[in-house]
Design a protein around this motif. Sequence first.
Motif, PDB file in Angstrom:
ATOM      1  N   LYS A   1     -20.922  -3.790  19.875  1.00 35.37           N
ATOM      2  CA  LYS A   1     -21.768  -3.525  18.717  1.00 35.37           C
ATOM      3  C   LYS A   1     -22.578  -2.492  18.687  1.00 35.37           C
ATOM      4  O   LYS A   1     -23.602  -2.385  17.897  1.00 35.37           O
ATOM      5  N   ASN A   2     -23.061  -1.908  19.668  1.00 33.14           N
ATOM      6  CA  ASN A   2     -24.254  -1.156  20.247  1.00 33.14           C
ATOM      7  C   ASN A   2     -23.656   0.378  20.471  1.00 33.14           C
ATOM      8  O   ASN A   2     -24.380   1.050  21.238  1.00 33.14           O
ATOM      9  N   ALA A   3     -22.577   0.701  20.068  1.00 30.27           N
ATOM     10  CA  ALA A   3     -22.242   2.224  20.487  1.00 30.27           C
ATOM     11  C   ALA A   3     -22.707   3.251  19.428  1.00 30.27           C
ATOM     12  O   ALA A   3     -22.856   2.711  18.335  1.00 30.27           O
ATOM     13  N   LEU A   4     -22.901   4.353  19.685  1.00 32.38           N
ATOM     14  CA  LEU A   4     -23.148   5.416  18.998  1.00 32.38           C
ATOM     15  C   LEU A   4     -21.752   6.191  18.474  1.00 32.38           C
ATOM     16  O   LEU A   4     -21.132   6.729  19.422  1.00 32.38           O
ATOM     17  N   VAL A   5     -21.448   6.028  17.125  1.00 31.54           N
ATOM     18  CA  VAL A   5     -20.084   6.636  16.888  1.00 31.54           C
ATOM     19  C   VAL A   5     -20.348   7.635  15.745  1.00 31.54           C
ATOM     20  O   VAL A   5     -21.132   7.504  14.859  1.00 31.54           O
ATOM     21  N   VAL A   6     -20.075   9.145  16.094  1.00 30.27           N
ATOM     22  CA  VAL A   6     -20.403  10.089  15.215  1.00 30.27           C
ATOM     23  C   VAL A   6     -18.892  10.897  15.219  1.00 30.27           C
ATOM     24  O   VAL A   6     -18.000  11.167  16.138  1.00 30.27           O
ATOM     25  N   ILE A   7     -18.650  11.312  13.936  1.00 28.87           N
ATOM     26  CA  ILE A   7     -17.686  12.224  13.778  1.00 28.87           C
ATOM     27  C   ILE A   7     -18.021  13.474  13.237  1.00 28.87           C
ATOM     28  O   ILE A   7     -19.100  13.728  12.672  1.00 28.87           O
ATOM     29  N   SER A   8     -17.324  14.560  13.458  1.00 31.67           N
ATOM     30  CA  SER A   8     -17.823  15.833  12.857  1.00 31.67           C
ATOM     31  C   SER A   8     -16.365  16.440  12.304  1.00 31.67           C
ATOM     32  O   SER A   8     -15.114  16.502  12.904  1.00 31.67           O
ATOM     33  N   ASP A   9     -16.638  17.494  11.182  1.00 32.92           N
ATOM     34  CA  ASP A   9     -15.418  18.058  10.899  1.00 32.92           C
ATOM     35  C   ASP A   9     -15.527  19.644  11.477  1.00 32.92           C
ATOM     36  O   ASP A   9     -14.814  20.659  10.944  1.00 32.92           O
ATOM     37  N   GLY A  10     -16.513  19.811  12.226  1.00 31.74           N
ATOM     38  CA  GLY A  10     -16.785  21.234  12.905  1.00 31.74           C
ATOM     39  C   GLY A  10     -17.915  21.780  12.072  1.00 31.74           C
ATOM     40  O   GLY A  10     -18.813  22.751  12.568  1.00 31.74           O
TER      41      GLY A  10
ATOM     42  N   ILE B   1     -18.400  11.980   5.527  1.00 30.55           N
ATOM     43  CA  ILE B   1     -17.390  12.869   5.604  1.00 30.55           C
ATOM     44  C   ILE B   1     -16.076  12.190   5.294  1.00 30.55           C
ATOM     45  O   ILE B   1     -15.820  11.118   5.667  1.00 30.55           O
ATOM     46  N   PHE B   2     -15.342  12.752   4.337  1.00 30.55           N
ATOM     47  CA  PHE B   2     -14.193  12.290   3.713  1.00 30.55           C
ATOM     48  C   PHE B   2     -12.839  13.126   4.141  1.00 30.55           C
ATOM     49  O   PHE B   2     -13.074  14.359   4.162  1.00 30.55           O
ATOM     50  N   GLY B   3     -11.963  12.407   4.657  1.00 31.26           N
ATOM     51  CA  GLY B   3     -10.732  13.251   5.394  1.00 31.26           C
ATOM     52  C   GLY B   3     -10.225  14.354   4.255  1.00 31.26           C
ATOM     53  O   GLY B   3      -9.821  14.021   3.108  1.00 31.26           O
TER      54      GLY B   3
ATOM     55  N   ASP C   1     -20.130  19.563   9.490  1.00 31.73           N
ATOM     56  CA  ASP C   1     -21.159  18.393   9.273  1.00 31.73           C
ATOM     57  C   ASP C   1     -20.894  17.200  10.329  1.00 31.73           C
ATOM     58  O   ASP C   1     -19.910  17.155  11.073  1.00 31.73           O
ATOM     59  N   TYR C   2     -21.620  16.437  10.333  1.00 31.66           N
ATOM     60  CA  TYR C   2     -21.630  15.050  11.215  1.00 31.66           C
ATOM     61  C   TYR C   2     -21.869  14.133  10.355  1.00 31.66           C
ATOM     62  O   TYR C   2     -22.491  14.154   9.183  1.00 31.66           O
TER      63      TYR C   2
ATOM     64  N   GLU D   1      -6.809  17.089   3.978  1.00 31.93           N
ATOM     65  CA  GLU D   1      -5.471  17.500   4.645  1.00 31.93           C
ATOM     66  C   GLU D   1      -5.937  19.112   4.996  1.00 31.93           C
ATOM     67  O   GLU D   1      -6.606  19.850   4.569  1.00 31.93           O
ATOM     68  N   GLY D   2      -5.216  19.367   6.370  1.00 29.97           N
ATOM     69  CA  GLY D   2      -5.211  20.674   7.185  1.00 29.97           C
ATOM     70  C   GLY D   2      -6.541  20.843   7.887  1.00 29.97           C
ATOM     71  O   GLY D   2      -6.884  21.778   8.429  1.00 29.97           O
ATOM     72  N   LYS D   3      -7.351  19.724   7.935  1.00 29.62           N
ATOM     73  CA  LYS D   3      -8.411  19.833   8.681  1.00 29.62           C
ATOM     74  C   LYS D   3      -8.618  19.078  10.152  1.00 29.62           C
ATOM     75  O   LYS D   3      -7.855  18.065   9.993  1.00 29.62           O
ATOM     76  N   SER D   4      -9.232  19.329  10.756  1.00 31.79           N
ATOM     77  CA  SER D   4      -9.487  18.659  12.262  1.00 31.79           C
ATOM     78  C   SER D   4     -10.652  17.792  12.429  1.00 31.79           C
ATOM     79  O   SER D   4     -11.359  18.557  11.708  1.00 31.79           O
ATOM     80  N   TYR D   5     -10.639  16.711  12.928  1.00 34.01           N
ATOM     81  CA  TYR D   5     -12.080  15.962  13.127  1.00 34.01           C
ATOM     82  C   TYR D   5     -11.979  15.417  14.463  1.00 34.01           C
ATOM     83  O   TYR D   5     -11.258  14.994  15.176  1.00 34.01           O
TER      84      TYR D   5
END
Lengths: 295, 778
Positions: free
Chosen positions: A69-78, A103-105, A80-81, A107-111
Amino acid sequence: MKKITFLLTLLFFLTNCEKVIDLKLPKGERKVVIEGFIESGKTAEVFVTYTSPYFSKFDQNMLFNLIEKNALVVISDGIDYDTLKLITDPYVFPFFKYKGSKIFGEEGKSYHLKVIINDTTYYAKTYIPNHVKIDSLKFIPSTSIDSIGFVKLYMKDPDEPGNYYRVFTKVIGKDSTYLHPYPSVFDDRLFNGKYVEYELYRGRNPLEDYKYDEFGRDSSGNFRWYFNIGETVVVKGCAIDYDHYSFWYSVEQQEITADNPFTTPVNLRSNIKGGAIGIWGGYACYYDTIKITKN
Amino acid sequence: MHIILFILLFCSGYSQKFTLSGYIKDKKSGEDLPFANIYIEEIKKGVSSNNYGFYSISLPPGKYTIKVSYVGYNTLQYELNLQKDISINFYLEPIVIVTKEVVISAEKENKNVENVNMGTFKIPIEQVKELPVVFGETDILKTVQLLPGVQFGGEGNTSMYVRGGGPDQNLVLLDNAIVYNPGHLFGFFSIFNSDAIKDVTLIKGDIPANYGGRLSSVLDIIMKEGNLHEIKGIGGIGLIASRFTLEGPIKKEKISFLISGRRTYADVILKPIMKNLPTYYFYDLNGKINYILNHKHRLFLSTYYGKDIFSLSSKNDSMLMKFPWGNFTISGRWNFIINKKLFHNLTITFSNYKYEFIGEHKRFAYKMNSSIYDYAISSDFTYLPHILHNIKFGFKYIYHKIIPSYASLRIGETNFDWSIVSNYYSNDFALYLNDEFEITDKIKISAGIRLTLFQHIGPFKRYILDYKFSVIDSIYYEKNKIIASYPNFEPRILLRYLINEQTSIKTAFTKCQQFIQLGSLSSNTLPTDIWIPATEIIKPQISYQLSFGLFRNFLNNNIETSIELYYKKMYNLIEYKEGVTSDYNLRNNPDNNFTIGQGLSYGSEFFIRKKFGKLTGWIGYTLSKTTRKFPEINNGKEFPAKYDRRHDLSLIITYDIMSQLKASFVFVYATGDCATLPINILFLDGGKILYEYGERNSYRMPPYHRADISITYNFKQKPNKKFNYSLNFSIYNIYNRKNPFFIYIDPKTDYKNNTVELIAKQVSIFGFIPSLTFNFNF
C-alpha cells in the motif's frame, strides 16, 4: 493442444493412485507482482502485491499482508506525469489499487510506468494500438437448453499481420467487473485480414468460486458459464501490443499446463524490468452490446 | 616384432593359405546363428560368424581341431585336414532345457573379456523368456533396461536412456529397418514379440563404424527366418494379451516362412466393469519369408505392422479423444557370398512411424497427425582375408520424409486447415570402413571411419519469423534443391588389451553424429513428440565419447565382472524455446521453435553376472551424471538433463527349483526423475493463483524401486506328442510401491473459513499387478 493435455491429465486421474506427499521445495525469494493497465479513454490502474512461498496456507490475513500500500506509482506519456493514488475497489481482488487522474489513454501512444517500493524501482512500457471494430454480436443458444447459450463475436482483422486481441464480457446487473473467457487472448496468425468469429462464454470471477460446484452450477441450478435470455451483455474487444498479448498468453498456458506432466512448466512472460513479475499493458477498446431475447 | 609379422602376414601371400567358410546354423530349425564362435585349437584363435551366420577363416594347410559354439547350443567339435578351399556348414544342436548337466560342460565363453567391444551385450532370447512378465508378456526392451548403463525411462515407458542420452539416441533396428518408436503405450510392451525374434544385440557407446545415425546405442534385432524343416508354433494366452507365432517350410530346406501376431484385449474385458475407462488396445504383426536360392545366394523379406489405439469418450459422449499410432517396416535383403572371403548383403528397407491425435469436444474438433517415412538402401561387405582381420565396409543411403505436424481444427462450422506446414526431406549418405584386427596376441584393435553427408533438400517453404513468432517472410525451395549440406567424418577406435584369458582392459574413443532427433515437450516421452531432422537452422548432433573398462572373469568364466567408465560430450542438442507449446507449429516450421545447446555425461558402470548353474543372474549398478547447458534456457545456467539419474541398480536372479519349475526375481532401484516445480505463488487477474517456477529440473522426485517375481511351470512333455505347455504366474511390483509418475499441486479451498491450502499430490500408476499366462509350442 491445451484441451488435449487437460484430457490426458484427466485420464490419469481415472486410472491410478494418488497420495499426498510432503514436498520439500527450496524457498524462492519474495518478489513484487505488478498488474497494471491503461485503457483508451480511461486512466491507469495498477495493482501491487507480493509473491508468497509455495506452501503457505492462505487465509484472509495472509492475503492482506501480500498487498503493497505504500508504493510510489507514476505513469507518463512522454510529456506529462500522473502519480497514481491508492483507492479501494471492493469488486476486484486484491481490493486496493493505484488509480490515475490526469492521463487518459489514447490510441497510438506509448505509456511508461514506474513503481518505486523502498529503494527499488520497477519500470515498464506499453503501447495502445488502434482499436478494431466489432462487426456484430450474435446469441448462440445451447443445444440442450435453448434459454442459455454463448455469444459469438464477428470482426474483420486488419490486413497487416501482427494484431493481438483480448476480449471481455459483462452482464449488466450481474457482473460488477469485466470478465473474460478462456482463452481470452488471440493473435491473427490464422486469419490475418479475414473475418473472424470468436465464441464467448461468461468468464470466471475467482471471488464467485464459492457459489458454484465443480460443474459450474449454483444452488438454483444456474450455470455460471452461460448467458441467459433476458440478459444484456456488453462485449469489450481490445487491441493490445505484442508484449501484453504474450503475458496473458503465458498466464493462460500456465493455467492449463500447471499440473500437467506432459509439458515443460511455463513461466510468466512479464514485461516489467527490475525484478518484478507482472504486466503493464495498454488496451484499445471497442464496446458493443447485445440484448439476449427469445427468437 | 609382432608388428612386422603382422604386416608381412597381412600384405603378402607369403605363405599359401586356404579358406574354410560357410554358415553356422541351428540343426533343428535351420536358422542361421549370428555371431557364433569358431575357435581353432591349434592356433588359439577364433572368429565369429557375421550377423547372417556366415563365417570365413583363412589358414595355412594342415590339421585343425575346430570348436563351434553358441550360447544355448551344444559345442560342436570338428577335425579338419585343410588342403584346399572348402565350404562347410556347421549345424549346432540346441541345448534341451531339462538336462542342466549339459550346460555346465558346454563351452565356457570368455567373450566378454576377449571381445574388443566394451559395451556389447548379446541378449539370449531364452533368457528374456525366463524373466518376470506383466500381463503375460516377456519383453526384450524390458530386459535390455535391466543391463548396466541402460536406464529405463520410467513407469509407463519403454524408453531407454543410455549413458545420459535421450530415448531418441538409440538406433533400434528390426531386420535392418529403423524403428522410430519401439514401445507401446504405458511402457509394458515393446513392439517386439519375443517369439518371432532370433537375436538381440545391444551396443552401448562404442559403436563400430558400420552403424551410424545415433549417439548413444544400437539395438540390433534380428527376426527368426522360419524353421526350414517342419511346421512349428508358439503362443500364449494371458489375462490381458495373447500371441501366436507360426513358422515352417514352404519348401523344405529352401524356403521358410514365419508369421506372428499379438493383441491385447484389456479393453474388452474391463469396459463392462469400469464405464468411463478409455479403450486401449494394440496389436503387432510380423511376417518373414526366407529363400535360399543356392549356397551363394539367399533372399529375405520381412515386415512388421503394429498399431496402438487409445480412445476415451466422456459420459454423455460430448467429448471424444482418439490416439492411434504405429510403425510399419518392410525389409528386403539379399545375401551374396561373392567368394570364400567376401560376403555381401544388400538391403532395401522402408520404415514408417505415424501417429494421429483426434479430439472432439462439443463444437470443437482438433485433428493432428505426424509421420516419418524412411526409404533406405544399403550395401554391406564382410571381408575376411586373414584370421587376424575382420573387415567391414559398405555404404548406406536413406531418403527421409518427415511430416512434423499436420493439423486441422474445426470450431463450430469454421475449418482451419493447418496443412500449410512444410514437410522435411533429406538425403542421408554414409560410407564406412572398419577393421578389427589383432596386432599381437594381447592387443586387438577395431579401427574404423564413417564418412557422412546429410542434406536438407526441397521442396520446402521456410517461414522467417520475428521475435514475436510473426511471419515476416518466406522462402520457397523447389524439389531436390539443396538447402543445407553437412559433410563430416566419424572415427571409431576401440582397443582391447588381454592381460590373460580371464582379464582384459579396454578403451575406446568414438565420434558419432545424429541427424534426426526428438523434440520433446514433456518430461515424459509421449508419442506426440516430434522428430526433427537437421536443417539450415538445426545442425546434426555430434558426440565424442571416451570410455575405459576392466573385465575379469572368475570360476572358469562362470562369473563375469566388469567396471566401465565413460565421459561423453554432446553438441547441437535441441530443446523447445521457453514458453513454446505445440500449437506454435501452425503456419510455421517446427524447427523455428528450438534452441541449441550442449550436454555432458559421465559415469561408471559395474556389472557382475553368474552364467551357469541352478542359480544365475546379474547385478548391474550405474553411478552417473548428465547435464545440459543452453544459452536460452534457465538463464544459460547448467541444469540436470531430464535423463539424469545418479544411481541405477538392477538385480536379476533366476533359479531352477526343479527340472520343471523355474523362478525368477527382479529388483530395480533408480534415483527419482527431476522436475521443475514452483517456488512462489502469486495472484493475478482478479485473484487467480499462478506460479513462479524454480530452476529447470531442480527438484528430485522420490526414488523409484520395485520388485517383480515370476514362476514358470513346464508341463512334462508327453512322448510322441508334439505339444509342450507351460504356465507362468508373475507379480509386478510385489510390495506395491507407489512410484511417483508425476507430482501436481491441488489447491484446496475452504469457503467457510476462507482459506486456500496448496497440497502436493503424487500420482502413481502401476501398483501390485499379478498375471497368469498359458504358453504352448509345437
